[in-house]
Design an enzyme around this catalytic site. Structure first.
Site, PDB file in Angstrom:
ATOM      1  N   LYS A  77       0.852  -1.201   0.000  1.00 35.17           N
ATOM      2  CA  LYS A  77       0.000   0.000   0.000  1.00 35.17           C
ATOM      3  C   LYS A  77       0.877   1.236   0.000  1.00 35.17           C
ATOM      4  O   LYS A  77       1.875   1.300   0.716  1.00 35.17           O
ATOM      5  CB  LYS A  77      -0.853  -0.023   1.276  1.00 35.17           C
ATOM      6  CG  LYS A  77      -1.671   1.222   1.523  1.00 35.17           C
ATOM      7  CD  LYS A  77      -3.133   0.987   1.219  1.00 35.17           C
ATOM      8  CE  LYS A  77      -3.937   2.262   1.138  1.00 35.17           C
ATOM      9  NZ  LYS A  77      -3.642   3.042  -0.090  1.00 35.17           N
ATOM     10  N   LYS A 101       5.714   2.551   8.018  1.00 39.57           N
ATOM     11  CA  LYS A 101       4.512   3.252   8.519  1.00 39.57           C
ATOM     12  C   LYS A 101       3.425   2.242   8.892  1.00 39.57           C
ATOM     13  O   LYS A 101       2.797   2.350   9.936  1.00 39.57           O
ATOM     14  CB  LYS A 101       3.937   4.185   7.440  1.00 39.57           C
ATOM     15  CG  LYS A 101       4.770   5.404   7.169  1.00 39.57           C
ATOM     16  CD  LYS A 101       4.029   6.365   6.223  1.00 39.57           C
ATOM     17  CE  LYS A 101       5.014   7.246   5.513  1.00 39.57           C
ATOM     18  NZ  LYS A 101       4.406   8.295   4.703  1.00 39.57           N
ATOM     19  N   LYS A 113       4.848   1.953  -3.472  1.00 40.79           N
ATOM     20  CA  LYS A 113       4.885   3.362  -3.877  1.00 40.79           C
ATOM     21  C   LYS A 113       4.989   3.451  -5.379  1.00 40.79           C
ATOM     22  O   LYS A 113       5.593   2.586  -6.024  1.00 40.79           O
ATOM     23  CB  LYS A 113       6.096   4.056  -3.266  1.00 40.79           C
ATOM     24  CG  LYS A 113       5.979   5.561  -3.232  1.00 40.79           C
ATOM     25  CD  LYS A 113       5.001   5.965  -2.153  1.00 40.79           C
ATOM     26  CE  LYS A 113       5.001   7.421  -1.858  1.00 40.79           C
ATOM     27  NZ  LYS A 113       4.511   7.686  -0.502  1.00 40.79           N
ATOM     28  N   THR A 197      -3.562  13.264   6.849  1.00 39.47           N
ATOM     29  CA  THR A 197      -2.117  13.335   7.087  1.00 39.47           C
ATOM     30  C   THR A 197      -1.846  14.445   8.107  1.00 39.47           C
ATOM     31  O   THR A 197      -1.127  14.245   9.093  1.00 39.47           O
ATOM     32  CB  THR A 197      -1.348  13.597   5.777  1.00 39.47           C
ATOM     33  OG1 THR A 197      -1.735  12.603   4.834  1.00 39.47           O
ATOM     34  CG2 THR A 197       0.147  13.526   5.987  1.00 39.47           C
ATOM     35  N   ASN A 228      -1.071  19.683   0.582  1.00 42.01           N
ATOM     36  CA  ASN A 228      -2.148  19.061   1.353  1.00 42.01           C
ATOM     37  C   ASN A 228      -1.803  19.032   2.842  1.00 42.01           C
ATOM     38  O   ASN A 228      -2.540  19.551   3.682  1.00 42.01           O
ATOM     39  CB  ASN A 228      -2.422  17.647   0.818  1.00 42.01           C
ATOM     40  CG  ASN A 228      -3.429  16.900   1.689  1.00 42.01           C
ATOM     41  OD1 ASN A 228      -3.094  16.412   2.758  1.00 42.01           O
ATOM     42  ND2 ASN A 228      -4.676  16.844   1.267  1.00 42.01           N
ATOM     43  N   SER A 355      -6.414   5.847   4.925  1.00 43.57           N
ATOM     44  CA  SER A 355      -6.558   5.068   3.690  1.00 43.57           C
ATOM     45  C   SER A 355      -6.988   3.640   4.024  1.00 43.57           C
ATOM     46  O   SER A 355      -7.816   3.042   3.339  1.00 43.57           O
ATOM     47  CB  SER A 355      -5.226   4.999   2.949  1.00 43.57           C
ATOM     48  OG  SER A 355      -5.105   6.074   2.053  1.00 43.57           O
TER      49      SER A 355
HETATM   50  N1  GLU Z   1       1.121   9.012   0.170  1.00 47.44           N
HETATM   51  C1  GLU Z   1       0.794   8.878   1.559  1.00 47.44           C
HETATM   52  C2  GLU Z   1       2.006   8.437   2.345  1.00 47.44           C
HETATM   53  O1  GLU Z   1       3.117   8.624   1.925  1.00 47.44           O
HETATM   54  C3  GLU Z   1      -0.434   8.019   1.779  1.00 47.44           C
HETATM   55  C4  GLU Z   1      -0.327   6.608   1.327  1.00 47.44           C
HETATM   56  C5  GLU Z   1      -1.634   5.840   1.414  1.00 47.44           C
HETATM   57  O2  GLU Z   1      -2.610   6.426   1.819  1.00 47.44           O
HETATM   58  O3  GLU Z   1      -1.631   4.669   1.036  1.00 47.44           O
HETATM   59  O4  GLU Z   1       1.902   7.970   3.453  1.00 47.44           O
END
Ligand code: GLU
Length: 421
Positions: A77, A101, A113, A197, A228, A355
């Site tokens: 993810k 994370k 990613k 976020t 954002n 998410s």
């Molecule tokens: N792009 C965000 C991050 O770097 C969210 C990733 C997501 O929601 O899967 O954490």
């Protein structure tokens, strides 16, 4: 002027320092050489070329990537970024950070990613749509609601997620809202996702301030970046009574020791977060980082705090809302100087947590209120902060290494119990 080669070098060194910290963290978790070999690179990396018919009739070919770090715990993810400086090394490093994370916050995911080398500011809406759809067609074999679930990242938003979801649904011939998160509400998005976020950053910032004996009310905060994360964060901090003394965008920064008028700046910013060009007295981003403040929040891009400026940072707390804003050397310097660092893999995890909530809601077809979402986010991030903070005390390591130890623990167990190593 930074050249393309400079960018590539910096991103390569971010990837290398990520590998170094993984090795170090595995040392605390009893991971052997094979575990390190497995985790130091993504399991899969796809490079794609995407031809796009431009509005003037010509065709431009864009390069994109999707990296999947490790799926021992669950599907991968992570977001997709649209940026001219996207490189393979960067996407690889970012996919690893997503694993950390998810590990810290206990989500049933590994990290992924994606990115496309492009400048979305120079594309029309129709070109952006064709590029987004072309990217999904190119990676469709690799992704899916139970395989790898994309989301927004730098310069991508809910509209782009909507086009991508629609394209994927066309390919699969059924509605697939769980294929991607960060969607608009009407297409199965989650309440509270857009500001999640920044909500997450606010929660960990508050926890860090408590530990450092600083009250958020009245604290002087600098927020670098007005996208954002940065814009919502400035709003939340302003509402919480903090004094937001500095903000910035890609073109410059504003600093006022009396505190900035955040509602006014939010009102004037464009959709890419640009606002400083409206002011004559702006300073540079680099100047902003070393101004007087109590809390510094880099919420823009990588490699902002380096060994050059780390000795001059005035903040007592550094909360990394961006991915990879601080180099390994700068982390050492700041730790030595007693700055409390809330690392990116913890501070910016609010986005992926919500998410996950979005994906769960899509899977069950039952939707939650914003209060419910925020309550659950609050609980997860408060616990995550405490765990990383406590581990850093118990193991006498800095918060970044501690975050990696906490974040890798479950994956180390999963690869072992699956019999991969
Ligand atoms: N792009 C965000 C991050 O770097 C969210 C990733 C997501 O929601 O899967 O954490």
């Amino acid at each position: 002027m930074a050249t393309i080669v400079d960018h590539e070098k910096k991103k390569a060194s971010l990837f290398e320092s990520t590998q170094n910290i993984i090795k170090e963290a595995l040392g605390y978790l009893g991971g052997d050489t094979a575990t390190y070999e497995l985790m130091k690179e993504p399991l899969r990396l796809l490079t794609v070329r995407i031809p796009v018919r431009m509005d003037d009739g010509t065709v431009q070919v864009f390069t994109g990537y999707r990296a999947q770090h490790n799926d021992a715990v669950g599907p991968t993810k992570g977001g997709i970024r649209f940026h001219p400086d996207v490189t393979e090394e960067e996407v690889k490093a970012l996919s690893i950070w997503m694993s950390i994370k998810s590990g810290i916050t206990g989500l049933p995911y590994g990290g992924g990613k994606g990115g496309i080398q492009c400048d979305p500011r120079a594309l029309s809406m129709r070109e952006l749509e064709r590029l987004s759809r072309g990217y999904v067609r190119a990676i469709s074999q690799l992704v899916g609601p139970t395989k790898d679930i994309p989301a927004p990242d730098v310069f991508t938003n809910s509209q782009i997620m909507a086009w991508m979801m629609d394209e994927y649904s066309e390919i699969r011939e059924f509605e697939s809202p769980g294929f991607i998160t960060g969607k608009p509400l009407v297409l199965g998005g989650s309440a509270g996702r857009e500001s999640s976020t920044a909500k997450g950053v606010t929660i960990v910032l508050r926890e860090a301030a408590k530990r450092a004996g600083i009250s958020v009310e009245g604290a002087r905060v600098i927020v670098q970046g007005f996208g954002n994360a940065g814009s919502f964060l400035s709003k939340f901090l302003y509402e919480a009574g903090a004094k937001v003394v500095g903000i910035s965008d890609a073109y410059g920064a504003l600093y006022d020791p009396q505190g900035l008028d955040i509602p006014y700046l939010l009102d004037r910013r464009d959709s890419f977060g640009t606002v400083t060009n409206l002011f004559k007295n702006s300073i540079s981003n680099q100047e902003l980082l070393v101004q007087e403040c109590d809390i510094l929040v880099p919420a823009a891009i990588e490699n902002q705090i380096t060994e050059q400026n780390a000795p001059d940072i005035k903040a007592k707390i550094l909360v990394e809302a961006a991915n990879g804003p601080t180099t390994a050397k700068a982390t050492e310097i700041l730790t030595e100087r007693g700055v409390l660092i809330v690392p990116d893999v913890l501070a910016s995890a609010g986005g992926v947590v919500v998410s996950y909530f979005e994906w769960v809601q899509n899977n069950q077809g039952y939707y939650w209120s914003e209060e419910e979402v925020n309550e659950k986010l609050e609980k997860i991030l408060t616990q995550s902060f405490q765990q990383v903070y406590q581990t850093s005390i118990d193991k006498k390591v800095n918060m970044r290494l501690s975050a990696y130890i906490v974040g890798l623990k479950r994956m180390v167990e999963a690869v072992k119990i699956r019999g991969w190593v």
